[in-house]
Each structure stands twice: as structure tokens, then as C-alpha cells.
Design a protein around this motif. Structure first.
Motif, PDB file in Angstrom:
ATOM      1  N   GLU A   1       6.149   1.639  -9.480  1.00 36.81           N
ATOM      2  CA  GLU A   1       5.254   2.564  -8.792  1.00 36.81           C
ATOM      3  C   GLU A   1       5.744   2.900  -7.391  1.00 36.81           C
ATOM      4  OE1 GLU A   1       0.885   1.292  -9.871  1.00 36.81           O
ATOM      5  OE2 GLU A   1       2.315  -0.292 -10.388  1.00 36.81           O
ATOM      6  N   THR A   2       6.224   1.896  -6.653  1.00 37.75           N
ATOM      7  CA  THR A   2       6.718   2.183  -5.302  1.00 37.75           C
ATOM      8  C   THR A   2       7.951   3.067  -5.345  1.00 37.75           C
ATOM      9  OG1 THR A   2       8.041   0.139  -5.203  1.00 37.75           O
ATOM     10  CG2 THR A   2       5.775   0.022  -4.391  1.00 37.75           C
ATOM     11  N   ALA A   3       8.817   2.851  -6.331  1.00 34.05           N
ATOM     12  CA  ALA A   3      10.011   3.687  -6.453  1.00 34.05           C
ATOM     13  C   ALA A   3       9.625   5.135  -6.755  1.00 34.05           C
ATOM     14  CB  ALA A   3      10.930   3.139  -7.537  1.00 34.05           C
ATOM     15  N   PHE A   4       8.657   5.322  -7.645  1.00 35.38           N
ATOM     16  CA  PHE A   4       8.219   6.676  -7.980  1.00 35.38           C
ATOM     17  C   PHE A   4       7.554   7.345  -6.783  1.00 35.38           C
ATOM     18  CE2 PHE A   4       5.019   9.604  -9.881  1.00 35.38           C
ATOM     19  CZ  PHE A   4       5.911  10.495 -10.460  1.00 35.38           C
ATOM     20  N   LEU A   5       6.714   6.598  -6.068  1.00 39.03           N
ATOM     21  CA  LEU A   5       6.086   7.137  -4.868  1.00 39.03           C
ATOM     22  C   LEU A   5       7.145   7.568  -3.856  1.00 39.03           C
ATOM     23  CD1 LEU A   5       3.722   7.691  -2.937  1.00 39.03           C
ATOM     24  CD2 LEU A   5       3.686   5.244  -2.401  1.00 39.03           C
TER      25      LEU A   5
ATOM     26  N   TRP B   1      11.102  11.657  -1.028  1.00 40.86           N
ATOM     27  CA  TRP B   1      12.437  11.457  -0.455  1.00 40.86           C
ATOM     28  C   TRP B   1      13.212  12.779  -0.488  1.00 40.86           C
ATOM     29  CZ3 TRP B   1      14.757   7.972   2.434  1.00 40.86           C
ATOM     30  CH2 TRP B   1      16.161   7.899   2.485  1.00 40.86           C
ATOM     31  N   PRO B   2      13.578  13.355   0.675  1.00 47.28           N
ATOM     32  CA  PRO B   2      14.205  14.666   0.691  1.00 47.28           C
ATOM     33  C   PRO B   2      15.720  14.651   0.859  1.00 47.28           C
ATOM     34  CG  PRO B   2      13.403  14.173   2.886  1.00 47.28           C
ATOM     35  CD  PRO B   2      13.142  12.934   2.027  1.00 47.28           C
ATOM     36  N   HIS B   3      16.316  13.484   1.013  1.00 41.50           N
ATOM     37  CA  HIS B   3      17.706  13.392   1.460  1.00 41.50           C
ATOM     38  C   HIS B   3      18.694  13.342   0.301  1.00 41.50           C
ATOM     39  CE1 HIS B   3      16.109  12.565   5.476  1.00 41.50           C
ATOM     40  NE2 HIS B   3      15.303  11.700   4.902  1.00 41.50           N
ATOM     41  N   PRO B   4      19.914  13.857   0.490  1.00 42.03           N
ATOM     42  CA  PRO B   4      20.964  13.673  -0.511  1.00 42.03           C
ATOM     43  C   PRO B   4      21.379  12.215  -0.652  1.00 42.03           C
ATOM     44  CG  PRO B   4      21.504  15.469   0.999  1.00 42.03           C
ATOM     45  CD  PRO B   4      20.334  14.747   1.590  1.00 42.03           C
ATOM     46  N   ALA B   5      21.334  11.449   0.446  1.00 44.79           N
ATOM     47  CA  ALA B   5      21.717  10.041   0.401  1.00 44.79           C
ATOM     48  C   ALA B   5      20.788   9.274  -0.512  1.00 44.79           C
ATOM     49  CB  ALA B   5      21.680   9.448   1.811  1.00 44.79           C
ATOM     50  N   PRO B   6      21.319   8.294  -1.258  1.00 46.58           N
ATOM     51  CA  PRO B   6      20.463   7.538  -2.173  1.00 46.58           C
ATOM     52  C   PRO B   6      19.594   6.510  -1.457  1.00 46.58           C
ATOM     53  CG  PRO B   6      22.725   6.756  -2.309  1.00 46.58           C
ATOM     54  CD  PRO B   6      22.738   7.939  -1.385  1.00 46.58           C
ATOM     55  N   LEU B   7      18.381   6.350  -1.957  1.00 41.80           N
ATOM     56  CA  LEU B   7      17.495   5.251  -1.582  1.00 41.80           C
ATOM     57  C   LEU B   7      17.354   4.394  -2.833  1.00 41.80           C
ATOM     58  CD1 LEU B   7      15.467   3.762   0.250  1.00 41.80           C
ATOM     59  CD2 LEU B   7      13.728   5.407  -0.471  1.00 41.80           C
TER      60      LEU B   7
ATOM     61  N   SER C   1       0.837  -1.194   0.000  1.00 47.96           N
ATOM     62  CA  SER C   1       0.000   0.000   0.000  1.00 47.96           C
ATOM     63  C   SER C   1       0.877   1.249   0.000  1.00 47.96           C
ATOM     64  CB  SER C   1      -0.901   0.018   1.241  1.00 47.96           C
ATOM     65  OG  SER C   1      -0.120   0.206   2.409  1.00 47.96           O
ATOM     66  N   TYR C   2       0.284   2.379  -0.349  1.00 49.60           N
ATOM     67  CA  TYR C   2       1.005   3.645  -0.276  1.00 49.60           C
ATOM     68  C   TYR C   2       1.536   3.864   1.139  1.00 49.60           C
ATOM     69  CZ  TYR C   2      -0.712   5.490  -4.791  1.00 49.60           C
ATOM     70  OH  TYR C   2      -0.974   5.721  -6.120  1.00 49.60           O
ATOM     71  N   ARG C   3       0.695   3.574   2.128  1.00 50.11           N
ATOM     72  CA  ARG C   3       1.083   3.834   3.506  1.00 50.11           C
ATOM     73  C   ARG C   3       2.312   3.023   3.906  1.00 50.11           C
ATOM     74  NH1 ARG C   3       0.539   8.182   5.418  1.00 50.11           N
ATOM     75  NH2 ARG C   3       2.740   7.932   5.753  1.00 50.11           N
ATOM     76  N   GLN C   4       2.369   1.757   3.478  1.00 48.82           N
ATOM     77  CA  GLN C   4       3.536   0.940   3.802  1.00 48.82           C
ATOM     78  C   GLN C   4       4.807   1.518   3.187  1.00 48.82           C
ATOM     79  OE1 GLN C   4       1.451  -2.684   2.396  1.00 48.82           O
ATOM     80  NE2 GLN C   4       2.369  -3.711   4.155  1.00 48.82           N
ATOM     81  N   ILE C   5       4.713   1.965   1.953  1.00 48.81           N
ATOM     82  CA  ILE C   5       5.894   2.533   1.303  1.00 48.81           C
ATOM     83  C   ILE C   5       6.295   3.845   1.965  1.00 48.81           C
ATOM     84  CG2 ILE C   5       6.807   3.443  -0.866  1.00 48.81           C
ATOM     85  CD1 ILE C   5       6.477   0.356  -0.686  1.00 48.81           C
ATOM     86  N   LEU C   6       5.339   4.688   2.286  1.00 50.35           N
ATOM     87  CA  LEU C   6       5.663   5.958   2.930  1.00 50.35           C
ATOM     88  C   LEU C   6       6.253   5.733   4.323  1.00 50.35           C
ATOM     89  CD1 LEU C   6       2.595   8.082   1.801  1.00 50.35           C
ATOM     90  CD2 LEU C   6       4.931   8.182   0.921  1.00 50.35           C
TER      91      LEU C   6
END
Length: 325
Positions: free
Chosen positions: A90-94, A99-105, A57-62
Motif C-alpha cells: 500500500e505504501t509503495a502504491f501511494l 512520484w513525478p521523477h524519472p529517478a527510481p524510488l 500513515s498516508y501523511r508520513q509516506i507523502l
């Protein structure tokens, strides 16, 4: 500095074969132990509830993004998420939207489970960890690493149901590659500012649908689909066309809710003002539909739902799609 590794379910974590197919889950420790060369990268392994990616779900990804953000704020060099590939684009785009950080996710997965010859999960996990640890990957937002390629979340698509080379970025190409263990980035697209946080209850209550237009389609289906919706994404033919009977129906809907026009083709942009017939992109724009640009229908649906859950009005939605599309 360590890499925070979050393991969900999916093909990459499947092991045993039962009467219903592969179902058993490998833990993060099992996954990392099976990868030659991974020991050289310090990992902080955090197992998350295992679910098929179709059940996410969106919530799990967030929530996962929040956890990964806390990890990098506490000193982690980057973060990696392993999950099923069905919804990874879709989860990557969400995740990239917030994602606000300089570090990569970095998200990764597998197409061949460990019970098959040549499973790709170990190599993909190693590549993702190397990308997350690479200084060159900073300030690029959320990335996807599979098949020794590095893709931007906002461009990547799953293009084949079984191929290990399924993930591609048709409109942009990969950002780079992992070659002999080295992350080689060839281009650095600019990042968009992250969206503000959304209330969990409001997100759950926000209804956005996607309708893919097909040959001799029935516009009456739209009225039934649109009941109770907050927004609609339409995947039109080619550069953004629909059958003529759809045009007035979509125009009426656009007076009530934001309706975003995208292309069902999988690559290329919706046009703005090339064709002028009823049901063309120019006609639909006159009727109030919002230009989706290069965003594919699935990503457009994610963006529209997040914007509406955040309280954006139609003008703000159109402006955001103009910038991000």
C-alpha cells in the motif's frame, strides 16, 4: 552520484530479542555495514522515525516521498526506503501515485529479522540499492525490490505471511530480476501521470472504508459502516458479485458517495457486462458502482482516498479508475 537511503522500522531493522519479541532497531549505518557489496554504491543514509509499518500513515509516506523527491532534485541518482512489509504494497502504491521523477524510488524490507538464520534484509537492501542506481530503472516510477525480483508498485502484492518469496505481481509478473549484481528488466509498463498534491488537513479528514463481502453477509452492516464516509470500496466475490440483498443497499450508497467495486480474489479483473443477475457486476454498474478493474481492494482504497482528498467528483473518480484499473 549517490543513492538516498531512508530507513524506517520493520523486520529489516530489528535486532535484539526481548520478552515481547524482537523490538530493537538497527540504524541505517548498522544496516548498511552488514551488507557485503553495498560499499560499492555511494549511499546518503537518512534515518527516519522508526515505526512498525502497521503504524504508518498516508501523511508520513507523502512526507517521505517529498524528502526523496528533494534528494533526487538535488542530484541523487535514486532513492531507497526500507520499511516493514505489512503495509509495503500500500505504501509503495501511494508513493507511486504522486512520484513525478524519472529517478527510481525503490521500497524494500525483510521477512526474516537479523536474529534468525538466513535473514533476507541484507540481500534485499543490496538489490534495492542496485535497482535505484540502475539507468534501466529510470522512468518506471516506484518499484519494490525483494528476493532479487523487481516489481512495479501498482502490481505488487504481499501474498504470504512468512515466506521470503511473499511479494509477487499476480496480474503482471515481476518487471525484472537482479542477477549476479546486474539489474535485468524484462518489461517496461507505461507510467500514469502523478496525482496533484493534496492538502494534509483534507487528507486527514477524508474517510474511505473497505468492506469485503463474505458468504451469507449482512447488508445492514453497510449502512452502519457508511455513516460519515466520503467513499467506499467493496471487495466482491469473483469477478465482482455480491449477495442479491446487497445490491439495492449499494445502489443507494452510490447515490450519496463514490462506491468502487473490486474483487476479493487477489488477482484478475472485475468484469463489466458478463453476468446479469441481481448482485452481478452488470447490475451493480447500473446501480452506479464504479468499476475497479485490476486494482485490488487495498490499492483501490488508497486511490479513492487520494482522489477524494484532492476534491475529485464522482465522474472524475470513475474516469481515473477506468484509466488506472
Amino acid at each position: 552520484m549517490s543513492i538516498a537511503l531512508y530507513t524506517l522500522g520493520g523486520t529489516i531493522a530489528m535486532a535484539g530479542t526481548g520478552a515481547q519479541g524482537v523490538v530493537s532497531r538497527l540504524s541505517g549505518a548498522d544496516l548498511t555495514a552488514a551488507v557485503p557489496g553495498l560499499a560499492e554504491i555511494p549511499l546518503d543514509v537518512r534515518d527516519v522515525e522508526a515505526v512498525p509499518s502497521a503504524a504508518l500513515s498516508y501523511r508520513q509516506i507523502l512526507d517521505l516521498v517529498d524528502a526523496a523527491g528533494a534528494a533526487v532534485a538535488a542530484g541523487a541518482t535514486g532513492a531507497v526506503v526500507t520499511q516493514g512489509t505489512d503495509t509495503l504494497e500500500e505504501t509503495a502504491f501511494l508513493a507511486d501515485l504522486v512520484w513525478p521523477h524519472p529517478a527510481p524510488l525503490v521500497l524494500t524490507g525483510a521477512m526474516r529479522n537479523p536474529t534468525l538464520a538466513g535473514p533476507d534484509g541484507p540481500a534485499n537492501l543490496l538489490a534495492a540499492a542496485r535497482v535505484a542506481a540502475a539507468p534501466a530503472a529510470r522512468d518506471l516510477g516506484v518499484l519494490v525490490a525483494l528476493n532479487d525480483e523487481v516489481h512495479a508498485a501498482r502490481f505488487v502484492r504481499k501474498t504470504h505471511s512468512t515466506s521470503t518469496a511473499t511479494f509477487a505481481s499476480p496480474n503482471a509478473g515481476p518487471l525484472g530480476h537482479v542477477i549476479e549484481g546486474e539489474v535485468r528488466l524484462l518489461t517496461r509498463p507505461s507510467r500514469h501521470s502523478p496525482l496533484p498534491p493534496v492538502d494534509a488537513d483534507r487528507l486527514a479528514a477524508t474517510r474511505v472504508a473497505l468492506h469485503t463481502v463474505t458468504l451469507d453477509d449482512d447488508p445492514a452492516l453497510l449502512d452502519r459502516l457508511a455513516a460519515g464516509l466520503d467513499g467506499l470500496v467493496v471487495a466482491g466475490f469473483g469477478v465482482g458479485h455480491v449477495p442479491p440483498p446487497f445490491a439495492p443497499v449499494l445502489g443507494a450508497l452510490a447515490e450519496r458517495i463514490p462506491v468502487v467495486l473490486t474483487s476479493r480474489t487477489g488477482a484478475g479483473s472485475v468484469l463489466r457486462h458478463t453476468y446479469g443477475a441481481v448482485g452481478s457486476e452488470t447490475d451493480l454498474a447500473r446501480r452506479g458502482l464504479i468499476w475497479g478493474g485490476l486494482l485490488d481492494p487495498y490499492k483501490a482504497k488508497v486511490l479513492l482516498r487520494m482522489l477524494l482528498a484532492g476534491g475529485a467528483e464522482r465522474a472524475a473518480v470513475a474516469e481515473t479508475f477506468a484509466r488506472r484499473g
